[in-house]
Design a protein around this motif. Structure first.
Motif, short mmCIF file in Angstrom:
data_model
loop_
_atom_site.label_atom_id
_atom_site.label_comp_id
_atom_site.label_asym_id
_atom_site.label_seq_id
_atom_site.Cartn_x
_atom_site.Cartn_y
_atom_site.Cartn_z
N ARG A 41 49.47 41.50 39.34
CA ARG A 41 49.10 42.25 40.54
C ARG A 41 47.98 41.53 41.30
O ARG A 41 48.04 41.39 42.53
CB ARG A 41 48.65 43.66 40.15
N LEU A 42 46.98 41.04 40.58
CA LEU A 42 45.88 40.33 41.23
C LEU A 42 46.34 39.00 41.83
O LEU A 42 45.87 38.61 42.90
CB LEU A 42 44.74 40.12 40.23
N THR A 43 47.27 38.33 41.18
CA THR A 43 47.84 37.09 41.73
C THR A 43 48.57 37.38 43.03
O THR A 43 48.44 36.64 44.01
CB THR A 43 48.77 36.43 40.70
N ALA A 44 49.31 38.48 43.07
CA ALA A 44 50.03 38.85 44.30
C ALA A 44 49.06 39.18 45.43
O ALA A 44 49.39 39.02 46.60
CB ALA A 44 50.94 40.06 44.02
N LEU A 45 47.83 39.61 45.08
CA LEU A 45 46.82 39.93 46.09
C LEU A 45 46.00 38.72 46.53
O LEU A 45 45.12 38.85 47.37
CB LEU A 45 45.88 41.02 45.55
N GLY A 46 46.28 37.55 45.94
CA GLY A 46 45.59 36.33 46.38
C GLY A 46 44.72 35.65 45.35
O GLY A 46 44.19 34.57 45.60
N ALA A 47 44.55 36.24 44.17
CA ALA A 47 43.77 35.59 43.12
C ALA A 47 44.62 34.50 42.46
O ALA A 47 45.84 34.48 42.60
CB ALA A 47 43.34 36.62 42.07
N SER A 48 43.97 33.59 41.76
CA SER A 48 44.70 32.55 41.04
C SER A 48 44.24 32.50 39.59
O SER A 48 43.09 32.78 39.28
CB SER A 48 44.49 31.19 41.71
N VAL A 49 45.17 32.14 38.71
CA VAL A 49 44.87 32.01 37.29
C VAL A 49 44.26 30.64 37.06
O VAL A 49 44.83 29.62 37.46
CB VAL A 49 46.14 32.19 36.43
N LEU A 50 43.09 30.61 36.43
CA LEU A 50 42.44 29.35 36.11
C LEU A 50 42.75 28.91 34.68
O LEU A 50 42.99 27.74 34.42
CB LEU A 50 40.92 29.47 36.30
N ARG A 51 42.73 29.87 33.75
CA ARG A 51 43.04 29.53 32.36
C ARG A 51 43.26 30.80 31.55
O ARG A 51 42.75 31.86 31.88
CB ARG A 51 41.95 28.67 31.73
#
Length: 74
Positions: A41-51
């Protein structure tokens, strides 16, 4: 997630001066069952996974908001 009651913020001092590290680091406690859904959900809102971190008996996803501020989803 059953950890504590209600919302809480933990302020932790760090020994090094501010360079590139966040002044404020937020941990979101989604709980083990909802962590993956929350990350999506957060990725869809513009966040990115770092690790992805799985160590010392703890598992969390470190992410960054669109401005580069890091936070963890546990």
């Amino acid at each position: 997630s059953g950890t504590g009651l209600g919302r809480r913020l933990l302020f932790q001092a760090v020994p090094e001066p501010k360079r590139t590290k966040n002044r404020l680091h937020i941990d979101l406690h989604a709980g083990p069952a909802d962590r993956e859904v929350t990350v999506k959900r957060l990725t869809a809102l513009g966040a990115s996974v770092l690790r992805e971190v799985d160590e010392y008996g703890s598992r969390h996803t470190t992410m960054a908001d669109p401005e580069g501020n890091e936070f963890d989803v546990q």
